[in-house]
Design a protein around this motif. Structure first.
Motif, PDB file in Angstrom:
ATOM      1  N   VAL A   1       7.467   7.028   3.064  1.00  0.00           N
ATOM      2  CA  VAL A   1       8.688   6.378   2.259  1.00  0.00           C
ATOM      3  C   VAL A   1       9.217   5.539   3.468  1.00  0.00           C
ATOM      4  O   VAL A   1       9.803   4.266   3.336  1.00  0.00           O
ATOM      5  CB  VAL A   1       9.627   7.349   1.736  1.00  0.00           C
ATOM      6  CG1 VAL A   1      11.114   6.643   1.372  1.00  0.00           C
ATOM      7  CG2 VAL A   1       8.969   7.858   0.366  1.00  0.00           C
ATOM      8  N   ARG A   2       9.566   6.041   4.618  1.00  0.00           N
ATOM      9  CA  ARG A   2       9.922   5.477   5.829  1.00  0.00           C
ATOM     10  C   ARG A   2       8.882   4.203   6.064  1.00  0.00           C
ATOM     11  O   ARG A   2       9.693   3.086   6.408  1.00  0.00           O
ATOM     12  CB  ARG A   2      10.180   6.312   7.035  1.00  0.00           C
ATOM     13  CG  ARG A   2      10.663   5.747   8.137  1.00  0.00           C
ATOM     14  CD  ARG A   2      12.150   6.122   8.054  1.00  0.00           C
ATOM     15  NE  ARG A   2      12.487   5.597   9.624  1.00  0.00           N
ATOM     16  CZ  ARG A   2      13.412   4.482   9.710  1.00  0.00           C
ATOM     17  NH1 ARG A   2      14.173   3.784   8.901  1.00  0.00           N
ATOM     18  NH2 ARG A   2      13.755   4.170  10.902  1.00  0.00           N
ATOM     19  N   ALA A   3       7.968   4.294   6.279  1.00  0.00           N
ATOM     20  CA  ALA A   3       6.960   3.314   6.492  1.00  0.00           C
ATOM     21  C   ALA A   3       6.927   2.270   5.661  1.00  0.00           C
ATOM     22  O   ALA A   3       7.124   0.964   5.994  1.00  0.00           O
ATOM     23  CB  ALA A   3       5.527   3.728   6.770  1.00  0.00           C
ATOM     24  N   ARG A   4       7.165   2.419   4.226  1.00  0.00           N
ATOM     25  CA  ARG A   4       7.181   1.539   3.255  1.00  0.00           C
ATOM     26  C   ARG A   4       8.572   0.778   3.328  1.00  0.00           C
ATOM     27  O   ARG A   4       8.365  -0.618   3.251  1.00  0.00           O
ATOM     28  CB  ARG A   4       7.254   2.064   1.666  1.00  0.00           C
ATOM     29  CG  ARG A   4       7.485   1.207   0.575  1.00  0.00           C
ATOM     30  CD  ARG A   4       7.948   1.962  -0.510  1.00  0.00           C
ATOM     31  NE  ARG A   4       9.203   2.498  -0.235  1.00  0.00           N
ATOM     32  CZ  ARG A   4       9.775   3.557  -1.078  1.00  0.00           C
ATOM     33  NH1 ARG A   4       9.067   3.994  -2.197  1.00  0.00           N
ATOM     34  NH2 ARG A   4      10.848   3.877  -0.936  1.00  0.00           N
ATOM     35  N   ASP A   5       9.636   1.358   3.741  1.00  0.00           N
ATOM     36  CA  ASP A   5      10.887   0.801   3.678  1.00  0.00           C
ATOM     37  C   ASP A   5      10.817  -0.182   5.007  1.00  0.00           C
ATOM     38  O   ASP A   5      11.602  -1.153   4.841  1.00  0.00           O
ATOM     39  CB  ASP A   5      12.117   1.971   3.712  1.00  0.00           C
ATOM     40  CG  ASP A   5      12.072   2.445   2.412  1.00  0.00           C
ATOM     41  OD1 ASP A   5      11.675   2.109   1.355  1.00  0.00           O
ATOM     42  OD2 ASP A   5      13.118   3.659   2.162  1.00  0.00           O
ATOM     43  N   LEU A   6      10.458   0.416   6.239  1.00  0.00           N
ATOM     44  CA  LEU A   6      10.567  -0.503   7.263  1.00  0.00           C
ATOM     45  C   LEU A   6       9.711  -1.490   7.039  1.00  0.00           C
ATOM     46  O   LEU A   6       9.900  -2.587   7.526  1.00  0.00           O
ATOM     47  CB  LEU A   6       9.930   0.303   8.628  1.00  0.00           C
ATOM     48  CG  LEU A   6      10.868   1.337   8.877  1.00  0.00           C
ATOM     49  CD1 LEU A   6      10.233   2.346  10.120  1.00  0.00           C
ATOM     50  CD2 LEU A   6      12.126   0.647   9.604  1.00  0.00           C
ATOM     51  N   ALA A   7       8.402  -1.659   6.569  1.00  0.00           N
ATOM     52  CA  ALA A   7       7.566  -2.825   6.330  1.00  0.00           C
ATOM     53  C   ALA A   7       7.972  -3.665   5.279  1.00  0.00           C
ATOM     54  O   ALA A   7       8.143  -4.889   5.294  1.00  0.00           O
ATOM     55  CB  ALA A   7       6.229  -2.026   5.602  1.00  0.00           C
TER      56      ALA A   7
ATOM     57  N   THR B   1       0.739  -1.195  -0.058  1.00  0.00           N
ATOM     58  CA  THR B   1      -0.040  -0.055  -0.103  1.00  0.00           C
ATOM     59  C   THR B   1       0.767   1.172   0.089  1.00  0.00           C
ATOM     60  O   THR B   1       0.581   1.993  -0.727  1.00  0.00           O
ATOM     61  CB  THR B   1      -0.749  -0.201   1.119  1.00  0.00           C
ATOM     62  OG1 THR B   1      -1.979  -1.139   1.123  1.00  0.00           O
ATOM     63  CG2 THR B   1      -2.010   1.311   1.306  1.00  0.00           C
ATOM     64  N   ALA B   2       1.883   1.274   0.843  1.00  0.00           N
ATOM     65  CA  ALA B   2       2.637   2.521   0.896  1.00  0.00           C
ATOM     66  C   ALA B   2       3.411   2.655  -0.451  1.00  0.00           C
ATOM     67  O   ALA B   2       3.800   3.868  -0.902  1.00  0.00           O
ATOM     68  CB  ALA B   2       3.514   2.278   1.957  1.00  0.00           C
ATOM     69  N   ARG B   3       3.746   1.660  -1.007  1.00  0.00           N
ATOM     70  CA  ARG B   3       4.513   1.974  -2.502  1.00  0.00           C
ATOM     71  C   ARG B   3       3.413   2.359  -3.291  1.00  0.00           C
ATOM     72  O   ARG B   3       3.818   3.305  -3.936  1.00  0.00           O
ATOM     73  CB  ARG B   3       4.791   0.210  -2.842  1.00  0.00           C
ATOM     74  CG  ARG B   3       5.423   0.370  -4.210  1.00  0.00           C
ATOM     75  CD  ARG B   3       6.047  -0.790  -4.787  1.00  0.00           C
ATOM     76  NE  ARG B   3       4.930  -1.869  -5.176  1.00  0.00           N
ATOM     77  CZ  ARG B   3       4.238  -1.771  -6.480  1.00  0.00           C
ATOM     78  NH1 ARG B   3       4.760  -1.022  -7.201  1.00  0.00           N
ATOM     79  NH2 ARG B   3       3.204  -2.677  -6.730  1.00  0.00           N
TER      80      ARG B   3
END
Length: 154
Positions: free
Chosen positions: A104-110, A43-45
């Motif tokens: 972007v941070r949330a996407r990368d952490l996920a 989703t974040a992507r």
């Protein structure tokens, strides 16, 4: 460009900006609530792509057409409702720019959690708390700008 075409573009871009913002917020929040790192990463992507393709250009069009309309109409930038709308526009930007980074941070952490099989870390939850709370002043500022544009108070 005629006044009506410019106004139409301004209204269309504001609709795109508001609708995309609400859609992004809804889908990002729903994914976050599920707590599934794979769903969050996916989703974040898409959210980051939507902000790049739709939101960022609409922001530029909003500012450009808004300033152009004031010039066409001979409205001074110091006029209360124009000045208030510009101030709120920059408040929105001050909230939105960190939100972009947080998405972007949330996407990368996920993504990292998916790759390692680890649960979402506290840094992810902290990023999403900031994301959530920065969204409220931005959302309320957009509503206030709509009110200013419609009522044009003295």
């Amino acid at each position: 460009m005629t006044y009506l075409w410019l106004k139409w573009i301004h209204i269309l871009s504001s609709t795109l900006l508001f609708g995309t913002g609400l859609g992004i917020a809804f889908f990002m929040w729903m994914a976050h609530r599920r707590g599934d790192a794979r769903l969050i990463a996916d989703t974040a992507r898409h959210v980051v792509i939507a902000d790049t393709v739709f939101t960022a250009p609409a922001v530029i069009v909003q500012l450009a057409t808004g300033l152009w309309l004031t010039r066409l109409l001979g409205l001074p930038l110091g006029l209360f409702w124009v000045k208030a709308a510009l101030l709120l526009f920059f408040v929105i930007g001050a909230c939105w720019l960190p939100v972009l980074w947080l998405q972007v941070r949330a996407r990368d952490l996920a993504r990292e959690c998916v790759a390692t099989g680890q649960p979402l870390p506290s840094s992810y939850h902290r990023a999403m708390r900031w994301w959530f709370w920065l969204g409220w002043p931005a959302f309320l500022s957009v509503i206030a700008i709509f009110w200013l544009m419609v009522t044009k108070p003295a």
